[in-house]
Scaffold this motif. Sequence first.
Motif, PDB file in Angstrom:
ATOM      1  N   UNK A   1      -5.243  -0.384   6.732  1.00  0.00           N
ATOM      2  CA  UNK A   1      -6.240  -1.316   5.358  1.00  0.00           C
ATOM      3  C   UNK A   1      -6.708  -2.785   6.307  1.00  0.00           C
ATOM      4  N   UNK A   2      -5.249  -3.273   6.665  1.00  0.00           N
ATOM      5  CA  UNK A   2      -5.787  -4.128   7.552  1.00  0.00           C
ATOM      6  C   UNK A   2      -6.034  -4.554   8.728  1.00  0.00           C
ATOM      7  N   UNK A   3      -6.130  -3.697   9.177  1.00  0.00           N
ATOM      8  CA  UNK A   3      -6.448  -3.374  10.693  1.00  0.00           C
ATOM      9  C   UNK A   3      -8.443  -3.428  10.565  1.00  0.00           C
ATOM     10  N   UNK A   4      -8.440  -2.560   9.073  1.00  0.00           N
ATOM     11  CA  UNK A   4     -10.218  -2.531   8.632  1.00  0.00           C
ATOM     12  C   UNK A   4     -10.536  -4.109   8.990  1.00  0.00           C
ATOM     13  N   UNK A   5      -9.889  -4.862   8.999  1.00  0.00           N
ATOM     14  CA  UNK A   5     -10.516  -6.474   8.222  1.00  0.00           C
ATOM     15  C   UNK A   5     -10.431  -6.519   6.695  1.00  0.00           C
ATOM     16  N   UNK A   6      -9.456  -6.043   5.959  1.00  0.00           N
ATOM     17  CA  UNK A   6      -9.470  -5.902   4.523  1.00  0.00           C
ATOM     18  C   UNK A   6      -8.508  -6.822   4.354  1.00  0.00           C
ATOM     19  N   UNK A   7      -8.784  -7.882   3.203  1.00  0.00           N
ATOM     20  CA  UNK A   7      -8.211  -8.983   2.897  1.00  0.00           C
ATOM     21  C   UNK A   7      -7.376  -9.345   1.495  1.00  0.00           C
ATOM     22  N   UNK A   8      -8.407  -8.541   0.878  1.00  0.00           N
ATOM     23  CA  UNK A   8      -7.965  -8.563  -0.802  1.00  0.00           C
ATOM     24  C   UNK A   8      -7.544  -7.120  -0.905  1.00  0.00           C
ATOM     25  N   UNK A   9      -6.191  -6.589  -1.171  1.00  0.00           N
ATOM     26  CA  UNK A   9      -5.483  -5.380  -0.709  1.00  0.00           C
ATOM     27  C   UNK A   9      -4.959  -5.326  -2.115  1.00  0.00           C
ATOM     28  N   UNK A  10      -4.953  -4.872  -2.946  1.00  0.00           N
ATOM     29  CA  UNK A  10      -4.754  -4.403  -3.763  1.00  0.00           C
ATOM     30  C   UNK A  10      -3.981  -2.981  -3.973  1.00  0.00           C
ATOM     31  N   UNK A  11      -2.524  -2.466  -5.033  1.00  0.00           N
ATOM     32  CA  UNK A  11      -1.834  -1.303  -4.847  1.00  0.00           C
ATOM     33  C   UNK A  11      -1.671  -0.248  -5.868  1.00  0.00           C
ATOM     34  N   UNK A  12      -1.964   0.092  -6.120  1.00  0.00           N
ATOM     35  CA  UNK A  12      -1.810   1.357  -7.899  1.00  0.00           C
ATOM     36  C   UNK A  12      -0.801   2.372  -7.152  1.00  0.00           C
ATOM     37  N   UNK A  13       0.530   1.483  -7.823  1.00  0.00           N
ATOM     38  CA  UNK A  13       1.491   2.579  -7.510  1.00  0.00           C
ATOM     39  C   UNK A  13       2.492   3.211  -8.440  1.00  0.00           C
ATOM     40  N   UNK A  14       2.896   4.318  -8.172  1.00  0.00           N
ATOM     41  CA  UNK A  14       3.315   5.088  -8.905  1.00  0.00           C
ATOM     42  C   UNK A  14       4.888   4.454 -10.106  1.00  0.00           C
ATOM     43  N   UNK A  15       5.038   5.383 -11.048  1.00  0.00           N
ATOM     44  CA  UNK A  15       6.264   4.892 -12.329  1.00  0.00           C
ATOM     45  C   UNK A  15       7.085   3.956 -11.519  1.00  0.00           C
ATOM     46  N   UNK A  16       7.198   2.790 -11.448  1.00  0.00           N
ATOM     47  CA  UNK A  16       8.501   2.547 -10.941  1.00  0.00           C
ATOM     48  C   UNK A  16       9.678   2.412 -11.743  1.00  0.00           C
ATOM     49  N   UNK A  17      10.002   3.650 -12.284  1.00  0.00           N
ATOM     50  CA  UNK A  17      11.599   4.547 -12.538  1.00  0.00           C
ATOM     51  C   UNK A  17      12.054   5.023 -12.224  1.00  0.00           C
TER      52      UNK A  17
END
Length: 339
Positions: A183-199
């Motif tokens: 995503x960074x290589x594409x030029x994106x700079x406001x990159x979010x994430x949806x995580x899995x369950x953190x347990x």
Amino acid sequence: MLTNDGPPTLDDVARTAGVSRSTASRAINGGLRVSPEAQAAVDDAVARLGYSPNRAARSLVTRRTDSIALVVPEPDGRILTDPFLAGTLRGVSDALAGTDLQLVLLLARPGEHPGQMARYLRSGHVDGVIVTSHHRGDHLEAELAGGKLPAVFVGRPFASDDAGLHWVDVDNVTGGRLATRRLIERGCRRIATVTGPLDMTAAVDRFAGWREEMAATGLPDDAYVEGDFTVSGGTAATQHLLDEHPDVDAIFIASDLMAEGALHALAARGISVPGDIAVTGFDDLGIAASATPRLTTVRNPVVEMVNAATSTLLTMLAGEQVPSAPLIMDAVLIEGASA
């Protein structure tokens, strides 16, 4: 000559092989204190007569159940809808083909008390166990660590490396970094994430990979929402993410199932992928190829992991030593059209 008209008995095998009943029993149940000649004679008699040992009687001699458990601490519906879990079940079953071992599937039940499944495993119902999709609160790690029951985890346990647990996993941290870097290589700079369950360690490690890659590039890492590795969870998490951070231009989503849900949420708002927001996923177990657009994702080698875990467990059941170090497989980025 058989002694009756029913199926051949242990006495028939002994008589045909020309050995005592006790020698025949020992030869059939592992060959302990049996000469090579007697073993060969018994094997030949078993084949000629078509003899099948009585499992109940055999277990009294060997103290073995001839079964292993696949433990999936998830509701039963997940085994049918999650390609990782379905692939794990098929993989273990295929790996046991050609052996005498039976597979016992253990799923979480609504309202099940923590530790109940672990107590069942310790009660002698199975000879070994493969655990996958485990959570921090299911008590399996603590109950199986250092115990007599051979166990292999598909996925990194939360326990420290010196807990004596054997495990196989993909390099989830590197996978998270690869998906974010694309995503960074594409030029994106406001990159979010949806995580899995953190347990779950897979979610924790993929989240860590995202954060490490963002930090390495000096980008902010405040835009994230916890998901649950389901399609509906991916939709809900993405909707929440867009409400809280409307400026995002890319999202790394920690599973392809959630990414499918995310694509639904983005389309419902008229957001194009990858034109407005680029998306990467994780798994490459079929959903990525059928998504529109095709997902850029990270390969999760479930078949290889399950084969390795089952092979390790079979080695342990044979009484042989296995390496104490975990087996960690490489993460590979699979290019698609979503990023």
